[in-house]
Design a protein around this motif. Sequence first.
Motif, short mmCIF file in Angstrom:
data_model
loop_
_atom_site.label_atom_id
_atom_site.label_comp_id
_atom_site.label_asym_id
_atom_site.label_seq_id
_atom_site.Cartn_x
_atom_site.Cartn_y
_atom_site.Cartn_z
N ARG A 144 -6.39 1.46 3.18
CA ARG A 144 -6.22 2.66 2.36
C ARG A 144 -5.23 3.62 3.00
O ARG A 144 -4.40 4.23 2.32
CB ARG A 144 -7.59 3.37 2.18
CG ARG A 144 -7.53 4.56 1.25
CD ARG A 144 -7.29 4.11 -0.20
NE ARG A 144 -6.78 5.17 -1.06
CZ ARG A 144 -5.49 5.44 -1.23
NH1 ARG A 144 -4.58 4.74 -0.58
NH2 ARG A 144 -5.11 6.38 -2.07
N GLY A 145 -5.29 3.73 4.30
CA GLY A 145 -4.37 4.62 4.98
C GLY A 145 -2.93 4.13 4.89
O GLY A 145 -2.00 4.92 4.71
N ARG A 146 -2.76 2.79 4.98
CA ARG A 146 -1.40 2.23 4.85
C ARG A 146 -0.82 2.55 3.49
O ARG A 146 0.35 2.93 3.37
CB ARG A 146 -1.46 0.72 5.07
CG ARG A 146 -0.12 0.02 4.95
CD ARG A 146 -0.27 -1.47 5.26
NE ARG A 146 1.00 -2.16 5.13
CZ ARG A 146 1.49 -2.62 3.98
NH1 ARG A 146 0.78 -2.44 2.85
NH2 ARG A 146 2.66 -3.24 3.94
N ALA A 147 -1.61 2.40 2.45
CA ALA A 147 -1.13 2.70 1.09
C ALA A 147 -0.77 4.17 0.96
O ALA A 147 0.24 4.54 0.34
CB ALA A 147 -2.20 2.30 0.07
N ALA A 148 -1.59 5.05 1.55
CA ALA A 148 -1.31 6.49 1.46
C ALA A 148 -0.03 6.85 2.22
O ALA A 148 0.79 7.66 1.75
CB ALA A 148 -2.47 7.28 2.02
N LEU A 149 0.18 6.23 3.39
CA LEU A 149 1.39 6.49 4.15
C LEU A 149 2.62 6.03 3.40
O LEU A 149 3.64 6.73 3.34
CB LEU A 149 1.30 5.81 5.52
CG LEU A 149 2.51 5.97 6.45
CD1 LEU A 149 2.82 7.45 6.70
CD2 LEU A 149 2.27 5.25 7.78
N LEU A 150 2.54 4.85 2.78
CA LEU A 150 3.67 4.36 2.00
C LEU A 150 3.97 5.30 0.83
O LEU A 150 5.14 5.57 0.51
CB LEU A 150 3.38 2.95 1.48
CG LEU A 150 3.40 1.83 2.54
CD1 LEU A 150 2.92 0.52 1.93
CD2 LEU A 150 4.81 1.67 3.11
N ALA A 151 2.92 5.81 0.21
CA ALA A 151 3.13 6.74 -0.91
C ALA A 151 3.78 8.02 -0.42
O ALA A 151 4.68 8.57 -1.09
CB ALA A 151 1.79 7.04 -1.59
N ALA A 152 3.37 8.53 0.73
CA ALA A 152 3.95 9.76 1.27
C ALA A 152 5.42 9.55 1.65
O ALA A 152 6.26 10.44 1.46
CB ALA A 152 3.16 10.23 2.47
N LEU A 153 5.75 8.37 2.15
CA LEU A 153 7.14 8.07 2.47
C LEU A 153 7.97 7.91 1.21
O LEU A 153 9.10 8.42 1.11
CB LEU A 153 7.23 6.80 3.32
CG LEU A 153 6.62 6.88 4.73
CD1 LEU A 153 6.55 5.50 5.37
CD2 LEU A 153 7.45 7.82 5.61
#
Length: 928
Positions: free
Chosen positions: A249-258
């Motif tokens: 979940r954190g990886r998906a959120a980081l990708l979205a923020a980038l």
Amino acid sequence: MAAVRRSPWTAPLRLALGGSGSVLVLVEGCAGLGKTRVLHGLSGLPEAAEARRIPWRCGAAQERPETGGGPALLLVDDAHRATPQEREWLRGLLERPWEGLAAVVAYRPEELATDGLPLGAPAVSYPPGLAVFRHRLRPWGADRVRRAAAEVLGERATHEAVVRLHACSGGVPQVVADLLRALDAGTGSRCTAADVDAAGVPVRLAELVLSRTDALAAADRPVVWAAAVLGEPADRDELLSVAGMDGARGRAALLAALAGAVLSEVSPGRYGFAVPLAATAVRERVPGPVREEVHGRAARVLARRRPVPWAEVARHRGGAGRRKGWLKAVEKAALAAVEEGRHQEAIGLLERTLAVREVPARHRARLAPLLARSAVIGLRSDQTVEVLTQAVRDPGLPVDVRGQLRLDLGLMLANQVGDLAAGMRELEAAVEELGEVRPALTSRAMVALAMPEWPTGTLAGHREWLRRAAGLARAGDSEVARAAVAANHASLAVACGDPQARELVAALPVDGAPAGCREHAARGLCNAADAALWRGSYRWSEELLSAGLDLSARIGASYTEQTAQGTRLLLDWWAGRWAGLGERCERFVAETAGMPVVAADAHLVRGMLAFVQGDWTQAVHWLTAQGAPAPECTRMPLAAATAGALIRLALVRDDLPAAAEQARAAWTAVAEKGIWAWAAELAPWAVEAVARAGDPAAARRMAAEFVRGLAGQDAPSARAAVAWSRAVLEEYEGRGPEAAGSYLGAAAAYRELARPYAWALTTEGAARCSLADGAEHPGAPDGAARSGAPGENGAPGEDGNDSENGKDSADAEDGADGEDGGRAHAVASLRRCVEQYTELGAVYDAARARTLLRSHQPPEVRRPGRPAFDDRLSPREREVAELAARGLMNREIAVVLHLSPRTVEQHVARALRKTGALSRRDLLRTAP
């Protein structure tokens, strides 16, 4: 635009505008990097003047422009906002360009619909004949930010402010510009790093980052909140741990923020905000309970790092409401910073902590001494003084802790604040409170009271304090206390000309000793360098200064380093290294604003430079105006030298009562102290002032007292001043030959010391006495009594023909008919003085010596009439123009150049006519 003009695509673009070929330039840059400015700059190219210019802003609902053939400059802005129709139109133009098309397309790469494709997918089918370039805009470096700050704030921008401005803005030009506007409107005479912090987040930046954050899904925002609370780039695992998110979940959120351009990969594998200040905008919008939870997780994550960043851990524990853990981390952070010599960092952290009223007394008792110790070594702030002043009044503090705080508070008040009386009171109280309970600290307080440079106390009293301090240090087991005594013993020995001085300085613990010992060694080296300077041991002073500055920089002793920089200014003044010295003094005064003791050397040097340049109003300003330390709060040798400069100012203005009063007061202060080497820069002017004021007997007593006080001492500059003072008296008494000999003896001594200005003054005195015919009343070295008011007694230059009617003195022949060898030698010596003054930039002195030279040089046989200078300035006109351009009035110029005011008025009028200058201030910029 300079970088743009050096780009490889500039030449093809210009060729296309000339009708040869076609070119596309893709200008890529994140928000605020200046894409629009690049487009505006390109529209101003000379080749664009003959071409059609087609500006286009995507997404602005404009009417589509006509294209067609021929040279054309197409400037497309905000391509990332292009509608589907605009993209198709642009693709069509670029896939079928005509000869002479120069297209420039600017966009934000982080906001493209398809990463890396400015006009979307599929990629544009560029034809073979189209030259395609990509120009990536980069953030500004520190030097470019410094230039921008100088353009807006001028000298108000301190080095620390510029460093902070670059750091928090990320070098993004628009953010830098917005911050500078706020600082320009809100700061006073000096802009500091604290002012940059107080400026807050520019509205443009805040709205951009908040809108991008809001565009994310609610489930993705915690990773942005974590980055904002951390306030620094972090790797993926740390960032997700602080966010409280699992791997997937954190990886998906980081990708979205980038993808949403909220966060960036700031460096390989580390993520955060491209503009550090954006973190503040987001952090302020994180809900309070959530923010506390994030701070708590951040503290735990950072505590696992090695080494532990205790300052950041403290910040996060404080943000999480964990007071006990916060104070423990603060103490560990401060100790680590002190051990590594990062005293300014420790000061800032401890000031912020102790400013919180709720900090318990037991923690204050542990933290306040750390702050005090760091502030003495680093650079204090008014907040530090206030915090420590409040702390020593706390009745709950143990007596020995209060005594420790008094010690460091006293040192700050005396050394940095300039409140000597208050500082001495605190130090004496510290001796009483520390007593025999803390012998090492008691010894340190006594060592401070043993400093001879302060105007309070006598040499015998300082030696007694040092003796007592040495006894306590020997009886104890503190290496640091012994190092403190050794440092002051060495500097006192240098000041007094002790034969053991070099041996004592060489024994200072500069290597392999504990940090506290090296701090005292650095202080001892720099103090010894200053003491050697005032005795005239300039080469040794340079050596000690270099070693002291190097050690101070290595251990982070900022205060010691700053005081040594002041010594450097004085060394350069006496050595005649005057190029750029005035500007350096002004920068130093600005950097040390609020610390008059530190800035005092620069005030003196800048004032003396103003004097020799003939700008006496500025000389008085620098020597006495607000910011310059009062005599009672100035180090004794510096106070004596400042008094000497002020006496000379009064003498040239013929204010004999003021000159004599200043001379007597300064002489009494030196006599009471008992270190006569410190009268070297005072004695010649003080003796002259008292003699010319009508008390030659007192002047003779002063000269004799000076000689007795130097008996058996190694003080080269004072020995030279003895000969100079004797010469002044002999000249006043009309004993010309004896005076000439004494002046020559002084000149020889100053030549040996490599002091060109003092050499020129005394050489001029010898020549003046040799040339005097004895018919006039004995004069003074500055010539005020001998010449009278310029232009009113037939002085050279009254009719305005001084330079134009004869050959300049530098060209006169030695040994002219009718002159004996002695007179010819004196004339030649005067020429050398003029050359030396001119080389140094001593405008006033050069003019005075040139006037004397003209009155004694052999007449020149030449054709009648004025020499033809056409439209060029004559030498005298150039002298007058230079002074007028500096802001001096005609009457002031008349005094400096020994002319009448009417003659000066005529020279100014001719200079304005010849140069075409619109004002006096513009004279030098337009002089041919």
